[in-house]
Design an enzyme around this catalytic site. Structure first.
Site, PDB file in Angstrom:
ATOM      1  N   ARG A  52       0.685  -1.310  -0.147  1.00 15.89           N
ATOM      2  CA  ARG A  52      -0.180  -0.032   0.003  1.00 15.89           C
ATOM      3  C   ARG A  52       0.966   1.203   0.001  1.00 15.89           C
ATOM      4  NH1 ARG A  52      -4.539   0.605   4.607  1.00 15.89           N
ATOM      5  NH2 ARG A  52      -2.487   1.270   5.909  1.00 15.89           N
ATOM      6  N   LYS A 151      -2.560   6.828   1.271  1.00 19.06           N
ATOM      7  CA  LYS A 151      -2.291   7.260   2.413  1.00 19.06           C
ATOM      8  C   LYS A 151      -1.151   8.524   2.426  1.00 19.06           C
ATOM      9  CE  LYS A 151      -1.971   4.671   6.887  1.00 19.06           C
ATOM     10  NZ  LYS A 151      -2.853   5.408   7.626  1.00 19.06           N
ATOM     11  N   GLU A 184     -15.828   6.249   6.794  1.00 17.56           N
ATOM     12  CA  GLU A 184     -15.149   5.816   7.668  1.00 17.56           C
ATOM     13  C   GLU A 184     -14.777   6.571   8.955  1.00 17.56           C
ATOM     14  OE1 GLU A 184     -11.094   5.608   5.585  1.00 17.56           O
ATOM     15  OE2 GLU A 184     -11.337   7.739   5.068  1.00 17.56           O
TER      16      GLU A 184
HETATM   17  N1  PMP Z   1      -9.074   4.869   7.285  1.00 19.04           N
HETATM   18  C1  PMP Z   1      -8.107   5.853   7.696  1.00 19.04           C
HETATM   19  C2  PMP Z   1      -8.138   7.189   7.013  1.00 19.04           C
HETATM   20  C3  PMP Z   1      -6.738   5.562   8.220  1.00 19.04           C
HETATM   21  O1  PMP Z   1      -6.016   6.470   8.306  1.00 19.04           O
HETATM   22  C4  PMP Z   1      -6.679   4.104   8.692  1.00 19.04           C
HETATM   23  C5  PMP Z   1      -5.407   3.959   9.476  1.00 19.04           C
HETATM   24  N2  PMP Z   1      -4.329   3.541   8.585  1.00 19.04           N
HETATM   25  C6  PMP Z   1      -7.690   3.189   8.254  1.00 19.04           C
HETATM   26  C7  PMP Z   1      -8.884   3.406   7.685  1.00 19.04           C
HETATM   27  C8  PMP Z   1      -7.442   1.840   8.730  1.00 19.04           C
HETATM   28  O2  PMP Z   1      -6.414   1.035   7.967  1.00 19.04           O
HETATM   29  P1  PMP Z   1      -5.575  -0.117   8.464  1.00 19.04           P
HETATM   30  O3  PMP Z   1      -6.507  -1.097   8.855  1.00 19.04           O
HETATM   31  O4  PMP Z   1      -4.932  -0.339   7.467  1.00 19.04           O
HETATM   32  O5  PMP Z   1      -4.828   0.550   9.522  1.00 19.04           O
END
Ligand code: PMP
Length: 290
Positions: A52, A151, A184
């Site tokens: 990612r 990200k 989210e």
């Molecule tokens: N949404 C956002 C905006 C995030 O910053 C994160 C954390 N990385 C997540 C969802 C969850 O992703 P992950 O399970 O890969 O940590």
């Protein structure tokens, strides 16, 4: 807790690790990052997280100056050096040091940072009693402006939403997209359970496709639990039997209340508890079962 930092070829500690004020990561948020958990001294889902990270970099024309295999080995070394069993890894790749204009051609080399440290989002009692969540007025960025799949170092919308939640006295926020669909949390993905069916917004909703979200969907498959990636609106959340967030830092945390509506019984539901138990068994197999 000792902090281990890799900064452009040097191993440093918390106090000596510093970047230039001309770094475009600082000046413009021009860069990408990743967050990974260490369980039992090993980075969890390292490959998925690094893929990612490299995809995020690719999407913003940023070339990480080492192949992914080298980054994997370097990350493992950072964890070893930290001596930490249970920790959090943060990778940050910025456009690098340039001048005060935003032209990325002025940045000859990306800055590469790896930090190994601890993380805790909420106190233990919040996990016990469940999160109080409010919907934020700040939407996630429009996916055609900056894809939320990247990200990136631009977390302001999520930070503004988080501040709204703090002002409202909530533990966390629910963010919508600009069309009003559920997206989210400020750093977590959302799941709801209704009549035994697990639902989460699809990646096409413009969310960050969480690595933990993928793990939850795998665990649901293993448990024979029907799961759907479908668009959700706030009504679906208010009327759910259960709701929880997933994330690298948050793990699985149940939601007690959204905008004043108590979700289900207000306690962690059976599906959430089962998935959380399966998750803990996966990441901490040696720990006593809760
Ligand atoms: N949404 C956002 C905006 C995030 O910053 C994160 C954390 N990385 C997540 C969802 C969850 O992703 P992950 O399970 O890969 O940590």
């Amino acid at each position: 807790m000792p902090t281990t930092v890799w900064l452009d070829g040097q191993w440093l500690d918390r106090d000596s690790a510093a970047v230039s004020v001309f770094d475009h990561g600082l000046l413009y948020g021009d860069g990408v990052f990743e967050g990974i958990r260490v369980y039992g001294g090993a980075a969890f889902r390292l490959q998925e997280h690094l893929e990612r990270l490299y995809d995020s970099a690719q999407a913003i024309w940023l070339t990480i100056p080492m192949p992914i295999g080298e980054m994997t080995a370097l990350t493992e070394e950072a964890v070893r050096r930290s001596g930490l069993d249970d920790a959090y890894i943060r990778h940050i790749i910025t456009r690098g040091v340039g001048d005060l204009g935003l032209d990325p051609r002025k940045c000859p080399a990306p800055t590469v940072i790896i930090i190994v440290d601890g993380i805790r989002l909420w106190p233990a009692e919040v996990y016990e009693r469940g999160l109080r969540v409010v919907t934020a007025g700040t939407p996630i960025p429009h996916r055609e402006a900056l894809s939320p799949r990247v990200k990136s170092l631009n977390y302001l919308p999520h930070i503004l939403a988080k501040i709204e939640g703090i002002h409202a006295g909530a533990d966390e926020v629910l963010m919508l997209d600009s069309g009003g669909s559920v997206a989210e949390g400020s750093g977590q993905n959302l799941f709801v359970v209704k009549k035994g069916i697990l639902r989460t917004p699809p990646a096409s909703a413009g969310i960050l496709k969480g690595v933990t979200r993928d793990v939850v969907l795998e665990l649901a498959r293993d448990a024979g639990l029907p799961a759907e990636e479908v668009p959700l609106n706030r009504y679906d959340v208010y009327t759910a039997d259960e709701a929880f967030f997933s994330g690298t830092a948050a793990e699985i945390v149940y939601i007690r209340e959204v905008d004043g509506r108590v979700i289900g019984s207000g306690n962690a539901g059976t599906v959430t508890r089962d998935l959380a138990r399966r998750f803990q068994q996966l990441v901490r197999p040696a720990a006593p079962r809760r």
